[in-house]
Design a protein around this motif. Structure first.
Motif, PDB file in Angstrom:
ATOM      1  N   PRO A 123       0.775  -1.077   0.066  1.00 51.25           N
ATOM      2  CA  PRO A 123      -0.029  -0.081   0.156  1.00 51.25           C
ATOM      3  C   PRO A 123       0.890   1.339   0.046  1.00 51.25           C
ATOM      4  N   ASP A 124       2.185   1.255   0.259  1.00 50.08           N
ATOM      5  CA  ASP A 124       3.033   2.413   0.064  1.00 50.08           C
ATOM      6  C   ASP A 124       3.249   2.767  -1.227  1.00 50.08           C
ATOM      7  N   SER A 125       2.920   1.875  -2.298  1.00 54.59           N
ATOM      8  CA  SER A 125       3.309   2.122  -3.446  1.00 54.59           C
ATOM      9  C   SER A 125       2.442   3.466  -4.334  1.00 54.59           C
ATOM     10  N   GLN A 126       2.947   4.521  -4.510  1.00 54.82           N
ATOM     11  CA  GLN A 126       2.197   5.308  -5.226  1.00 54.82           C
ATOM     12  C   GLN A 126       1.982   5.116  -6.699  1.00 54.82           C
ATOM     13  N   ALA A 127       2.477   4.058  -7.536  1.00 58.48           N
ATOM     14  CA  ALA A 127       2.323   3.660  -8.804  1.00 58.48           C
ATOM     15  C   ALA A 127       1.037   2.791  -8.707  1.00 58.48           C
TER      16      ALA A 127
ATOM     17  N   PRO B 199      10.698  -1.733 -14.657  1.00 58.52           N
ATOM     18  CA  PRO B 199       9.970  -0.854 -13.718  1.00 58.52           C
ATOM     19  C   PRO B 199       8.649  -1.000 -14.025  1.00 58.52           C
ATOM     20  N   THR B 200       7.660  -1.622 -12.985  1.00 59.27           N
ATOM     21  CA  THR B 200       6.203  -1.634 -13.305  1.00 59.27           C
ATOM     22  C   THR B 200       5.565  -1.210 -12.198  1.00 59.27           C
ATOM     23  N   ILE B 201       4.086  -1.019 -12.115  1.00 59.57           N
ATOM     24  CA  ILE B 201       3.278  -0.715 -10.968  1.00 59.57           C
ATOM     25  C   ILE B 201       3.540  -1.636  -9.736  1.00 59.57           C
ATOM     26  N   VAL B 202       3.975  -2.769  -9.791  1.00 58.90           N
ATOM     27  CA  VAL B 202       4.361  -3.953  -8.827  1.00 58.90           C
ATOM     28  C   VAL B 202       5.729  -3.703  -8.509  1.00 58.90           C
ATOM     29  N   GLY B 203       6.690  -2.616  -8.942  1.00 54.84           N
ATOM     30  CA  GLY B 203       7.918  -2.848  -8.788  1.00 54.84           C
ATOM     31  C   GLY B 203       8.518  -3.262  -9.696  1.00 54.84           C
ATOM     32  N   PRO B 204      10.201  -3.386  -9.725  1.00 53.36           N
ATOM     33  CA  PRO B 204      10.792  -3.981 -10.876  1.00 53.36           C
ATOM     34  C   PRO B 204      10.335  -5.270 -11.048  1.00 53.36           C
ATOM     35  N   VAL B 205      10.063  -5.966 -12.287  1.00 52.41           N
ATOM     36  CA  VAL B 205       9.780  -7.172 -12.681  1.00 52.41           C
ATOM     37  C   VAL B 205      10.966  -7.779 -13.321  1.00 52.41           C
ATOM     38  N   LYS B 206      11.399  -8.881 -12.995  1.00 55.41           N
ATOM     39  CA  LYS B 206      12.561  -9.497 -13.597  1.00 55.41           C
ATOM     40  C   LYS B 206      12.251 -10.972 -13.831  1.00 55.41           C
ATOM     41  N   PHE B 207      12.484 -11.616 -14.928  1.00 54.74           N
ATOM     42  CA  PHE B 207      12.166 -13.086 -14.981  1.00 54.74           C
ATOM     43  C   PHE B 207      13.304 -13.957 -14.823  1.00 54.74           C
ATOM     44  N   ARG B 208      13.309 -14.706 -13.848  1.00 53.83           N
ATOM     45  CA  ARG B 208      14.359 -15.819 -13.941  1.00 53.83           C
ATOM     46  C   ARG B 208      13.796 -17.182 -14.390  1.00 53.83           C
ATOM     47  N   ASN B 209      14.496 -17.703 -15.333  1.00 54.82           N
ATOM     48  CA  ASN B 209      13.806 -18.994 -16.254  1.00 54.82           C
ATOM     49  C   ASN B 209      12.340 -18.651 -16.579  1.00 54.82           C
ATOM     50  N   ASN B 210      12.073 -17.500 -16.946  1.00 56.19           N
ATOM     51  CA  ASN B 210      10.815 -17.068 -17.435  1.00 56.19           C
ATOM     52  C   ASN B 210       9.724 -16.963 -16.566  1.00 56.19           C
ATOM     53  N   VAL B 211      10.045 -17.172 -15.007  1.00 50.98           N
ATOM     54  CA  VAL B 211       9.254 -17.100 -13.846  1.00 50.98           C
ATOM     55  C   VAL B 211       9.600 -15.675 -13.295  1.00 50.98           C
TER      56      VAL B 211
ATOM     57  N   GLY C 104       7.698  -2.943   2.466  1.00 54.80           N
ATOM     58  CA  GLY C 104       6.449  -2.603   2.252  1.00 54.80           C
ATOM     59  C   GLY C 104       5.358  -3.546   3.057  1.00 54.80           C
ATOM     60  N   ALA C 105       6.003  -4.966   3.469  1.00 56.30           N
ATOM     61  CA  ALA C 105       5.408  -5.868   4.000  1.00 56.30           C
ATOM     62  C   ALA C 105       5.014  -5.544   5.350  1.00 56.30           C
ATOM     63  N   ARG C 106       3.623  -5.908   5.679  1.00 54.41           N
ATOM     64  CA  ARG C 106       2.908  -5.382   6.980  1.00 54.41           C
ATOM     65  C   ARG C 106       3.108  -6.421   7.910  1.00 54.41           C
ATOM     66  N   ALA C 107       3.221  -6.361   9.143  1.00 55.33           N
ATOM     67  CA  ALA C 107       3.215  -7.255  10.169  1.00 55.33           C
ATOM     68  C   ALA C 107       1.983  -7.942  10.325  1.00 55.33           C
ATOM     69  N   VAL C 108       1.769  -9.358  10.366  1.00 57.45           N
ATOM     70  CA  VAL C 108       0.779 -10.116  10.089  1.00 57.45           C
ATOM     71  C   VAL C 108       0.057  -9.964  11.555  1.00 57.45           C
ATOM     72  N   ARG C 109      -1.252  -9.704  11.778  1.00 55.57           N
ATOM     73  CA  ARG C 109      -1.837  -9.766  12.907  1.00 55.57           C
ATOM     74  C   ARG C 109      -2.709 -10.949  13.304  1.00 55.57           C
ATOM     75  N   VAL C 110      -2.259 -11.517  14.561  1.00 63.11           N
ATOM     76  CA  VAL C 110      -2.886 -12.679  14.850  1.00 63.11           C
ATOM     77  C   VAL C 110      -3.238 -12.491  16.480  1.00 63.11           C
ATOM     78  N   PRO C 111      -4.615 -12.909  16.894  1.00 59.48           N
ATOM     79  CA  PRO C 111      -5.430 -13.850  16.257  1.00 59.48           C
ATOM     80  C   PRO C 111      -6.327 -13.220  15.364  1.00 59.48           C
ATOM     81  N   LYS C 112      -6.839 -13.861  14.663  1.00 59.28           N
ATOM     82  CA  LYS C 112      -8.098 -12.647  13.957  1.00 59.28           C
ATOM     83  C   LYS C 112      -9.141 -12.474  14.797  1.00 59.28           C
ATOM     84  N   PRO C 113      -9.521 -11.233  14.743  1.00 56.24           N
ATOM     85  CA  PRO C 113     -10.792 -10.921  15.631  1.00 56.24           C
ATOM     86  C   PRO C 113     -11.935 -11.896  15.293  1.00 56.24           C
ATOM     87  N   ALA C 114     -12.658 -12.134  16.425  1.00 55.91           N
ATOM     88  CA  ALA C 114     -14.012 -12.947  16.166  1.00 55.91           C
ATOM     89  C   ALA C 114     -14.974 -12.314  15.490  1.00 55.91           C
ATOM     90  N   TRP C 115     -15.645 -13.208  14.632  1.00 63.13           N
ATOM     91  CA  TRP C 115     -16.585 -12.812  13.773  1.00 63.13           C
ATOM     92  C   TRP C 115     -17.643 -11.816  14.546  1.00 63.13           C
TER      93      TRP C 115
END
Lengths: 409, 292
Positions: A299-303, A359-371, A395-406
């Motif tokens: 979510p930090d990415s302006q692009a 350079p793309t909207i999801v950051g630099p894209v590079k393919f290694r062995n086509n993946v 840009g990775a956020r910290a995971v939130r555990v436990p999930k709040p009850a429904w």
């Protein structure tokens, strides 16, 4: 049969006319770039795949074409060339997709062909792309056999990853939670008995065992199951802290709904395809918060924010938070490769794609062995957005555990 | 024991939903003799209207159905008069009409799907209404699913009573059994069949409205419901509403018990196995012609 014959006769006449015009024109015209570039694709507009294709795929094809044309066109050899497009409905049948792609190559003579929706369809048409020598930029092709596929067809590029990658990344997250004492070592795992669901389940089983987790439940269910309560009920009877569903969109929604209605509150609730759809949040509102899923974004990415805004303007709805942006980014990479090569020379474009960084909207894209290298494998709904939590990267956020009850709806 | 009740109650609500899906087709195929392949699209049509009213204007689907159901009746009647009547007129036998109507409604399927695709696109649609949990003997069930069950049972029993206890119902049954002889006793076959078809359209739209409250759907999903409805009415005995409800409940219970006690991946297989067994023992369905 008649319309087809008519069509081809017209085509022949056109070709004769065009050839004549070319012969009359001075030689210099022929060496210049074409006046327009024809982009074509066959995709499921009807049938069981239409839903996924409409959320994730073809809106991005159209958006990319619009963005390129709004910027004046594709830069080829110092000239800007506008894009035009042809689209066929493959009715969710692979034979139709094959026929339509043959037609795109042989009759419509497209310069750029884009792949259809889904792993099976992509496999079905890959030989046609290969025969035509065209780069095949896939965003909905996912399999554990990707390495074999790209070895056989070196023109296939994959923006997603193997099922194993996603399952292992999920288990890595779970291991960290267990180490922090947040969850126990028991997982209730279910999967849809269909393509990606089966592959994820196979990979998930191995990854869980390797990570020292035991499966308190390991069940499959058919696609289009209309009441998933028995599955949630069985998970509820286990003592697992973690619920993992390798699911497809309708059952992702169905499982979440059944879990909420039955007040099933595991500490970790994970569902796969569909979790990252905006409709998931629209449907479950604040109850979506804390749900883990496949994919995610930064979510930090302006692009990326700008991309969402353009998507909303064109299609009156938000893109999903995983596959959609990858399609767009893949096309951006292809565009840069074409512009770098400077002409519609497919072997050179394929070579450029396999070695360059784009350079793309999801950051630099590079393919290694086509993946594509990197990307988001695990995401989580946090405060109304589906953000990337794994693997660790900027840009990775910290995971939130436990999930709040429904909460009650 | 709790597990057993869990499976039982889930099975009954699921069966109720299936019964609801099949009611309308029973009237359209069993009485009006139109094998309507666009049935599922009509269901999605109802669901779509309910979804649109709810998400765009906040109209409760139950209030919305006050507008949706009369509209469905009109559309059903118009479809019968304009698209199907010519087929009814020229078909010499019941079998010929079945084949003709099958082809015509196959075309209708694409027209309806095309219109809906153009209107909202092919994406997944979902909203929640009446999705509070209700405790039924220790099992938590969504209120919307219970409502669907209640309406299916009520509508099914009312229709059944209407068909067996009223004069009009007797005429409708005569039409279902033998449309040619029915004319001999002054039954206006074409008008009655048109009404039965329209009533079928109302019921399928109602099913769509109710289902949209808890199922995620897309406009291309209709065929799933057509298939389910066909299996149910053939299993129950074509034209027999009570048979349809019994068959639907059986399918729901088998699905739920197999999922609970055997393996959820076998639910689809067990449904078709039950269908096969019933047809092997009673080729005309549970309550087929022989028992009428």
């Amino acid at each position: 049969m008649n319309p087809v014959q008519k069509q081809s006769r017209r085509k022949v006449l056109k070709t004769i006319g065009a050839t004549g015009a070319l012969l009359c024109a001075p030689a210099i015209v022929r060496s210049q770039a074409p006046s327009t570039i024809k982009v074509g694709w066959a995709i499921s507009k009807t049938g069981p795949f239409a839903g996924g294709a409409a959320v994730t795929q073809w809106p991005n094809y159209l958006l990319w074409i619009k963005d390129v044309n709004d910027a004046g066109g594709l830069r080829i050899g110092g000239r800007k060339v506008m894009l035009e497009h042809v689209e066929y409905d493959d009715r969710s049948q692979s034979e139709e997709a094959v026929r339509a792609c043959e037609r795109l190559v042989n009759q419509d003579k497209v310069d750029i062909m884009l792949p259809p929706w889904g792993t099976g369809m992509n496999l079905a048409v890959a030989p046609i792309f290969h025969r035509a020598g065209m780069p095949m930029m896939t965003g909905s092709f996912v399999s554990d056999r990707i390495p074999e596929v790209v070895k056989r067809w070196n023109n296939v590029f994959v923006m997603l990853n193997t099922a194993e990658t996603y399952a292992v990344a999920l288990v890595e997250q779970l291991k960290a939670m267990r180490a922090a004492g947040q969850i126990n070592d028991s997982i209730a795992m279910v999967h849809v008995t269909e393509g990606f669901g089966l592959e994820l389940a196979n990979a998930g089983r191995k990854a869980a065992a390797a990570g020292g987790f035991k499966l308190a439940m390991d069940r499959g269910y058919p696609i289009a199951t209309q009441d998933l309560s028995p599955i949630i009920a069985e998970a509820q009877r286990t003592s697992a802290d973690t619920f993992v569903a390798f699911s497809y969109p309708p059952d992702t929604m169905g499982l979440t709904e059944a879990a909420r209605v039955r007040a099933y509150n595991p500490k970790v609730f994970y569902s796969a395809v569909g979790t990252f759809f905006p409709v998931y949040r629209d449907r479950f509102k604040e109850n979506a918060d804390g749900v883990l899923g496949i994919g995610g974004w930064n979510p930090d990415s302006q692009a990326f924010r700008d991309y969402i805004a353009r998507h909303v303007v064109m299609h009156k709805r938000e893109p999903d938070r995983w596959g959609a942006s990858l399609f767009y980014a893949g096309l951006q990479a292809m565009q840069q490769a074409i512009e770098k090569v400077g002409k519609m020379d497919n072997p050179a474009i394929v070579a450029e794609l396999s070695k360059g960084t784009f350079p793309t909207i999801v950051g630099p894209v590079k393919f290694r062995n086509n993946v594509r290298e990197g990307g988001w494998y695990v995401g989580q709904w946090q405060d109304g957005d589906f953000v990337g939590v794994g693997p660790k990267q900027p840009g990775a956020r910290a995971v939130r555990v436990p999930k709040p009850a429904w909460k009650a709806a | 024991m709790l597990q057993f009740f869990d499976a039982l109650i889930t099975g009954i609500t699921l069966g109720g939903m299936y019964a609801l899906i099949a009611l309308g087709l029973n009237l359209q195929y069993g009485v009006a003799r139109i094998l309507n392949l666009s049935y599922g699209e009509m269901l999605i049509g109802g669901a779509l209207l309910a979804w649109a009213l709810f998400t765009a204007h906040g109209v409760s689907p139950l209030v919305g159905s006050l507008a949706i159901l009369p509209l469905a009746a009109l559309v059903g009647l118009a479809t019968y008069r304009l698209a199907l009547m010519p087929l009814v007129r020229r078909s010499p036998t019941r079998e010929a009409l079945e084949v003709d109507s099958l082809l015509a409604s196959f075309g209708l399927l694409f027209v309806m799907q095309g219109i809906m695709l153009a209107a909202v696109g092919g994406g997944y649609l979902s909203y929640g209404y009446l999705s509070t949990s209700v405790d039924v003997f220790g099992t938590l069930i969504g209120a919307n699913r219970l409502l669907a069950l209640a309406i299916a049972l009520t509508a099914g029993l009312l229709l059944y009573a209407g068909l067996t206890r009223t004069r009009l119902g007797t005429a409708v049954r005569a039409l279902a059994v033998d449309p040619v002889s029915a004319q001999l006793v002054a039954v206006d076959v074409n008008r009655l069949a048109g009404w039965a078809f329209a009533l079928g359209a109302v019921l399928v739209a109602l099913a769509g409205v109710l289902i949209s409250m808890f199922l995620t759907f897309s406009v291309t999903m209709g065929v799933i419901f057509t298939m389910k409805a066909l299996i149910i009415i053939i299993m129950g005995g074509v034209g027999n509403l009570l048979g349809g409800i019994v068959a639907a409940l059986m399918l729901g219970l088998v699905e739920s018990f197999v999922a609970t006690y055997v393996d959820p991946s076998l639910t689809l297989a067990s449904n078709y196995a039950l269908f096969l067994v019933v047809l092997l023992i009673r080729p005309t369905g549970l309550f087929g012609k022989a028992s009428r």
